[in-house]
Design a protein around this motif. Structure first.
Motif, short mmCIF file in Angstrom:
data_model
loop_
_atom_site.label_atom_id
_atom_site.label_comp_id
_atom_site.label_asym_id
_atom_site.label_seq_id
_atom_site.Cartn_x
_atom_site.Cartn_y
_atom_site.Cartn_z
N LEU A 200 122.76 64.81 70.70
CA LEU A 200 123.22 63.79 70.83
C LEU A 200 124.75 63.05 69.76
N ASP A 201 124.36 63.51 68.52
CA ASP A 201 124.94 62.67 67.34
C ASP A 201 126.17 63.76 67.40
N HIS A 202 126.48 64.67 68.15
CA HIS A 202 127.08 66.00 68.00
C HIS A 202 128.54 66.45 68.42
N VAL A 203 127.97 65.66 70.62
CA VAL A 203 128.76 66.62 71.32
C VAL A 203 129.94 64.65 71.95
N GLY A 204 129.22 64.30 71.53
CA GLY A 204 129.65 62.27 72.23
C GLY A 204 131.59 62.59 72.40
N ILE A 205 132.14 62.78 71.83
CA ILE A 205 133.26 62.76 72.19
C ILE A 205 133.85 63.53 72.32
N ASN A 206 133.18 64.52 72.97
CA ASN A 206 133.73 65.51 74.05
C ASN A 206 133.98 65.18 75.20
N THR A 207 133.58 63.99 75.76
CA THR A 207 134.09 63.51 76.93
C THR A 207 134.36 62.53 77.07
N PHE B 158 104.34 61.32 68.08
CA PHE B 158 105.31 62.36 68.17
C PHE B 158 105.66 62.67 69.25
N ASP B 159 104.18 62.91 70.20
CA ASP B 159 104.59 63.82 71.39
C ASP B 159 105.17 62.50 71.92
N ARG B 160 104.96 61.26 71.85
CA ARG B 160 106.01 59.98 73.17
C ARG B 160 107.65 60.43 72.14
N TYR B 161 108.17 60.50 71.00
CA TYR B 161 108.81 60.72 70.48
C TYR B 161 109.84 62.02 70.80
N GLN B 162 109.22 62.89 70.90
CA GLN B 162 109.70 63.57 70.95
C GLN B 162 109.73 63.98 72.39
N ALA B 163 109.29 63.42 73.97
CA ALA B 163 109.31 63.33 74.78
C ALA B 163 110.88 62.42 75.08
N GLY B 164 110.83 60.93 75.00
CA GLY B 164 111.94 60.03 74.80
C GLY B 164 112.92 60.91 74.67
N PHE B 165 113.10 62.10 73.46
CA PHE B 165 114.35 62.45 72.78
C PHE B 165 115.00 63.21 74.07
N GLN B 166 114.02 64.42 74.58
CA GLN B 166 113.99 65.40 75.53
C GLN B 166 114.93 65.06 76.36
N ALA B 167 114.56 63.98 77.32
CA ALA B 167 115.30 62.83 78.17
C ALA B 167 116.67 62.35 77.88
N THR B 168 116.32 62.05 76.40
CA THR B 168 117.64 61.74 76.28
C THR B 168 119.32 63.13 76.13
N GLN B 169 117.92 63.95 75.33
CA GLN B 169 119.27 65.22 75.04
C GLN B 169 119.57 65.74 76.74
N LYS B 170 118.28 65.28 78.28
CA LYS B 170 119.18 65.80 79.21
C LYS B 170 120.70 65.05 79.47
N ARG B 171 120.40 63.63 79.99
CA ARG B 171 121.71 62.96 79.51
C ARG B 171 122.42 63.30 78.30
N VAL B 172 122.22 63.86 77.38
CA VAL B 172 124.01 64.18 76.79
C VAL B 172 124.65 65.23 77.63
N HIS B 173 123.23 66.27 77.71
CA HIS B 173 123.82 67.36 78.43
C HIS B 173 124.52 67.35 79.73
N ARG C 252 125.88 80.80 72.51
CA ARG C 252 125.47 80.66 73.82
C ARG C 252 124.38 80.44 73.73
N THR C 253 123.50 80.94 72.70
CA THR C 253 121.93 80.47 72.86
C THR C 253 121.84 79.51 72.50
N GLU C 254 122.60 78.58 72.24
CA GLU C 254 122.21 77.21 71.94
C GLU C 254 122.48 76.13 73.28
N TYR C 255 123.75 76.23 73.65
CA TYR C 255 123.57 76.22 75.44
C TYR C 255 122.49 76.82 76.37
N GLU C 256 122.37 77.68 76.09
CA GLU C 256 120.95 78.78 77.28
C GLU C 256 120.06 77.78 77.17
#
Length: 306
Positions: A119-126, A170-185, A146-150
């Motif tokens: 999330l903190d490396h792609v923000g101003i892509n758009t 930690f599992d709660r953190y990971q689940a929240g982070f993954q949901a955020t990363q979905k929006r980042v994508h 390619r590996t990263e994108y896929e």
């Protein structure tokens, strides 16, 4: 480096840091307690303050080489949906204004390189225009490993897990982070793909002469660092292979955000050997100013001379 502007000359290439925001890295590196950091005196005062807090930045780098302008990483961005990070969720940090103040025009950028797709490396892509996320750099080629994108494309297709249903913090953190990363994508990566501006590459590769993408995996599956070579001089922009200079002294100090902690530690150890041997300038993407320096031996470990 100039006092007024964080800028470095590598042969005929100029690298400029454009800072989006200051950070304090509380809790990211679990072994980096104040008492442990106090055992690494060269971190003070630039990288650790008097209270033992790890100082850091969110910043992008602009490389000017042979008439080309390349942006490396694009920070958190504005108005992004990042619910797992309240300090960044739907905030406005004004990186584009700072980009312009540094003398750069988004329309003149030839290439955007993302070391990875967090999330903190792609923000101003758009940027958000009339309710739609559109590419910020309309004339640039955006290069994704390619590996990263896929990896993140597959993660974005998974059904989210409700963090409240999980027992371990930690599992709660990971689940929240993954949901955020979905929006980042969805907001910062896919609009670039749909606009036809993105190119998937297979590092190691040299997209233009003097600029290389070097595999530095561990933090994420397809993480890369960016090497700059010109006139016999060299620099390496680390991305998140290193989050903080304390990891130069303690390469085995992984972060809670690392995809594979053992691999990230091994990658850092290898990079330090290579940087120490080559004398290349190390530019830490999250390193507080002065941000760059040379890696040299420090007993049985390493340090960065700034």
């Amino acid at each position: 480096m100039s006092d007024a502007l964080a800028q470095w000359q590598i042969g005929h290439a100029t690298i400029t840091a454009v800072v989006e925001q200051d950070l304090v890295m509380d809790g990211l590196i679990s072994k980096a307690k104040p008492e442990a950091l106090a055992q690494i005196p060269w971190l003070h005062p630039h990288f650790v303050d008097a209270d033992g807090r790890m100082l850091a930045l969110v910043q992008c780098f602009v490389i000017e080489i042979d008439g080309k302008i390349i942006v490396v990483d694009t920070c958190v961005g504005d108005e992004k949906d990042l619910p797992s990070d309240p300090a960044w969720h739907r905030q406005h940090f004004g990186l584009l204004r700072k980009f312009a103040d540094a003398g750069f025009d988004p329309a003149a950028v030839d290439m955007v390189l993302c070391t990875h797709l967090h999330l903190d490396h792609v923000g101003i892509n758009t940027q958000l225009i009339d309710g739609e996320w559109v590419p910020t750099f309309p004339n640039a080629r955006y290069l994704f490993a390619r590996t990263e994108y896929e990896h993140w494309e597959a993660e974005a297709k998974k059904d989210p897990v409700d963090p409240s249903t999980l027992e371990r913090p930690f599992d709660r953190y990971q689940a929240g982070f993954q949901a955020t990363q979905k929006r980042v994508h969805e907001q910062s990566v896919e609009p670039v793909m749909q606009a036809g501006l993105a190119e998937l590459v297979d590092p190691p590769c040299e997209p233009i002469p003097g600029i290389q993408l070097v595999p530095t995996t561990g933090h994420t599956p397809g993480h890369v660092s960016v090497a700059v070579h010109s006139q016999g001089e060299a620099a390496l922009i680390t991305g998140d292979a290193f989050h903080h200079p304390c990891q130069i002294a303690r390469a085995d100090w992984a972060t809670v955000a690392d995809y594979d902690r053992a691999e990230s530690s091994a990658t850092r150890a290898r990079m330090l050997e290579e940087l120490g041997a080559s004398g290349a300038l190390m530019l830490g993407t999250h390193f507080a100013r002065p941000t760059g320096g040379r890696v040299v031996r420090d007993g049985d470990s390493w340090k960065m001379e700034v």
